[in-house]
Design a protein around this motif. Structure first.
Motif, PDB file in Angstrom:
ATOM      1  N   TRP A 191       0.822  -1.213   0.000  1.00  0.00           N
ATOM      2  CA  TRP A 191       0.000   0.000   0.000  1.00  0.00           C
ATOM      3  C   TRP A 191       0.857   1.264   0.000  1.00  0.00           C
ATOM      4  O   TRP A 191       0.421   2.310  -0.457  1.00  0.00           O
ATOM      5  CB  TRP A 191      -0.946  -0.019   1.189  1.00  0.00           C
ATOM      6  CG  TRP A 191      -1.965  -1.118   1.110  1.00  0.00           C
ATOM      7  CD1 TRP A 191      -2.381  -1.766  -0.027  1.00  0.00           C
ATOM      8  CD2 TRP A 191      -2.681  -1.713   2.184  1.00  0.00           C
ATOM      9  NE1 TRP A 191      -3.317  -2.724   0.280  1.00  0.00           N
ATOM     10  CE2 TRP A 191      -3.519  -2.726   1.626  1.00  0.00           C
ATOM     11  CE3 TRP A 191      -2.699  -1.517   3.559  1.00  0.00           C
ATOM     12  CZ2 TRP A 191      -4.365  -3.514   2.398  1.00  0.00           C
ATOM     13  CZ3 TRP A 191      -3.546  -2.301   4.337  1.00  0.00           C
ATOM     14  CH2 TRP A 191      -4.373  -3.286   3.762  1.00  0.00           C
ATOM     15  N   LYS A 192       2.085   1.151   0.495  1.00  0.00           N
ATOM     16  CA  LYS A 192       2.982   2.307   0.543  1.00  0.00           C
ATOM     17  C   LYS A 192       3.785   2.468  -0.746  1.00  0.00           C
ATOM     18  O   LYS A 192       4.061   3.590  -1.185  1.00  0.00           O
ATOM     19  CB  LYS A 192       3.931   2.173   1.732  1.00  0.00           C
ATOM     20  CG  LYS A 192       4.810   3.392   1.977  1.00  0.00           C
ATOM     21  CD  LYS A 192       5.638   3.228   3.236  1.00  0.00           C
ATOM     22  CE  LYS A 192       6.464   4.472   3.524  1.00  0.00           C
ATOM     23  NZ  LYS A 192       7.272   4.323   4.758  1.00  0.00           N
ATOM     24  N   HIS A 193       4.178   1.338  -1.374  1.00  0.00           N
ATOM     25  CA  HIS A 193       5.149   1.407  -2.468  1.00  0.00           C
ATOM     26  C   HIS A 193       4.658   0.913  -3.828  1.00  0.00           C
ATOM     27  O   HIS A 193       5.426   0.944  -4.790  1.00  0.00           O
ATOM     28  CB  HIS A 193       6.390   0.583  -2.085  1.00  0.00           C
ATOM     29  CG  HIS A 193       7.131   1.093  -0.907  1.00  0.00           C
ATOM     30  ND1 HIS A 193       7.850   2.275  -0.912  1.00  0.00           N
ATOM     31  CD2 HIS A 193       7.281   0.565   0.351  1.00  0.00           C
ATOM     32  CE1 HIS A 193       8.413   2.461   0.280  1.00  0.00           C
ATOM     33  NE2 HIS A 193       8.078   1.448   1.060  1.00  0.00           N
ATOM     34  N   TYR A 194       3.402   0.460  -3.920  1.00  0.00           N
ATOM     35  CA  TYR A 194       2.992  -0.205  -5.161  1.00  0.00           C
ATOM     36  C   TYR A 194       3.095   0.681  -6.401  1.00  0.00           C
ATOM     37  O   TYR A 194       3.308   0.189  -7.514  1.00  0.00           O
ATOM     38  CB  TYR A 194       1.568  -0.761  -5.037  1.00  0.00           C
ATOM     39  CG  TYR A 194       0.458   0.272  -5.122  1.00  0.00           C
ATOM     40  CD1 TYR A 194      -0.134   0.599  -6.331  1.00  0.00           C
ATOM     41  CD2 TYR A 194       0.012   0.923  -3.974  1.00  0.00           C
ATOM     42  CE1 TYR A 194      -1.141   1.546  -6.407  1.00  0.00           C
ATOM     43  CE2 TYR A 194      -0.991   1.868  -4.038  1.00  0.00           C
ATOM     44  CZ  TYR A 194      -1.564   2.180  -5.252  1.00  0.00           C
ATOM     45  OH  TYR A 194      -2.555   3.117  -5.331  1.00  0.00           O
ATOM     46  N   LEU A 195       2.959   1.992  -6.245  1.00  0.00           N
ATOM     47  CA  LEU A 195       3.057   2.869  -7.406  1.00  0.00           C
ATOM     48  C   LEU A 195       4.432   2.786  -8.062  1.00  0.00           C
ATOM     49  O   LEU A 195       4.549   2.779  -9.288  1.00  0.00           O
ATOM     50  CB  LEU A 195       2.768   4.318  -7.003  1.00  0.00           C
ATOM     51  CG  LEU A 195       1.320   4.671  -6.669  1.00  0.00           C
ATOM     52  CD1 LEU A 195       1.226   6.113  -6.208  1.00  0.00           C
ATOM     53  CD2 LEU A 195       0.415   4.445  -7.866  1.00  0.00           C
ATOM     54  N   ALA A 196       5.465   2.701  -7.243  1.00  0.00           N
ATOM     55  CA  ALA A 196       6.834   2.714  -7.776  1.00  0.00           C
ATOM     56  C   ALA A 196       7.450   1.334  -7.898  1.00  0.00           C
ATOM     57  O   ALA A 196       8.324   1.113  -8.738  1.00  0.00           O
ATOM     58  CB  ALA A 196       7.722   3.599  -6.902  1.00  0.00           C
TER      59      ALA A 196
END
Length: 296
Positions: A197-202
């Motif tokens: 949830w914290k890093h999935y974009l990158a």
């Protein structure tokens, strides 16, 4: 229903963008016979009772209780009493992190994660304190014309968490203990979801999450399959797809902009990813679901 689906289900004045949803007592009945998963959920019961089913276990929550759970598995609202007065607060990790960063003197990481006490009995006074916090958050949410609406919502959520933390710490100092036992697999799953949830974009690769948890990809995959019934990559993929769908509904963002925000190497890679999983291109999705054409 996932966090994003729940936000779309309720009126926009109940949420902050795609980051936080508050279901007020007047609307709580709409959760009946709904299944909620892949989100953190707070339930405050001030009157009456609810019955929640999680897998094969059933939990009845009475008045003057606060439930805090990370519902990575489907959590079903089985029944509610006729006299129920309850709140349901669902913040995602990004909203929680934005609201609680720099929180002093308490350990903010304690409150960003799920606390060890998942169902907390409250005195009448404690319940009134938490109810008051949620009422203030609700008032800020429904004032959609306020220039600082989002900032106020973050502040009131922070205030809610501080009051919650104060109650938890007082109970711990008084010797309160929870009977809940969290297994190592639960800890791994919770930590993995928190990272996603914290890093999935990158970070789209499973190796990043396995390395962050000091695990082999094989071991992480085995645990996540056992706990969630899907692969770690499927969890990451689903988060990306939900975010992509949300962004595609914004006519001001081009497909190139969305591809960049989701950290794909090029627009073609994003289009291929989307079409593989949605069986249509991003442009076709916009035409069919949103009713407007798209230029890249």
């Amino acid at each position: 229903m996932t966090h994003t689906q729940l936000i779309d289900f309720f009126p926009s004045e109940n949420s902050v963008l795609d980051r936080m949803l508050l279901v007020s007592p007047e609307m709580f009945h709409q959760l009946l016979e709904k299944s909620v998963h892949k989100c953190r959920m707070f339930l405050l019961i001030t009157r009456g009772s609810i019955t929640i089913k999680k897998n094969i276990s059933t939990m009845r929550v009475e008045a003057n209780h606060l439930v805090d759970m990370l519902a990575w598995e489907p959590t079903y609202f089985e029944s509610i009493s006729d006299d129920l007065v309850a709140w349901c607060l669902l913040p995602n990790y990004l909203f929680t992190n934005e609201s609680l960063d720099g929180m002093k003197p308490a350990d903010s990481e304690l409150f960003k994660d799920r606390l060890s006490i998942s169902m907390l009995g409250l005195s009448g006074e404690e319940c009134a304190v938490m109810d008051r916090q949620l009422n203030m958050l609700h008032e800020a949410l429904v004032d959609t014309g306020h220039f600082y609406r989002i900032e106020l919502c973050r502040s009131y959520f922070r205030s809610f968490m501080l009051e919650y933390g104060n109650i938890v710490l007082h109970k711990r100092n008084a010797g309160f203990r929870t009977s809940e036992v969290e297994t190592r697999q639960d800890q791994i799953t919770r930590s993995f979801l928190k990272l996603v949830w914290k890093h999935y974009l990158a970070e789209h690769n499973v190796e990043f999450y396995a390395d962050s948890l000091c695990l082999s990809t094989k071991h992480l995959s085995r645990v996540i399959r056992e706990k969630l019934g899907k692969t770690p990559y499927s969890v990451i993929r689903d988060e990306l797809l939900q975010r992509a769908v949300y962004l595609l509904k914004n006519p001001k963002m081009s497909i190139q902009d969305i591809s960049t925000e989701l950290h794909f190497s090029e627009m073609a890679a994003f289009c291929k990813f989307f079409k593989k999983n949605k069986e249509m291109s991003p442009s076709a999705f916009r035409r069919r679901e949103c009713g407007y054409p798209e230029s890249t």
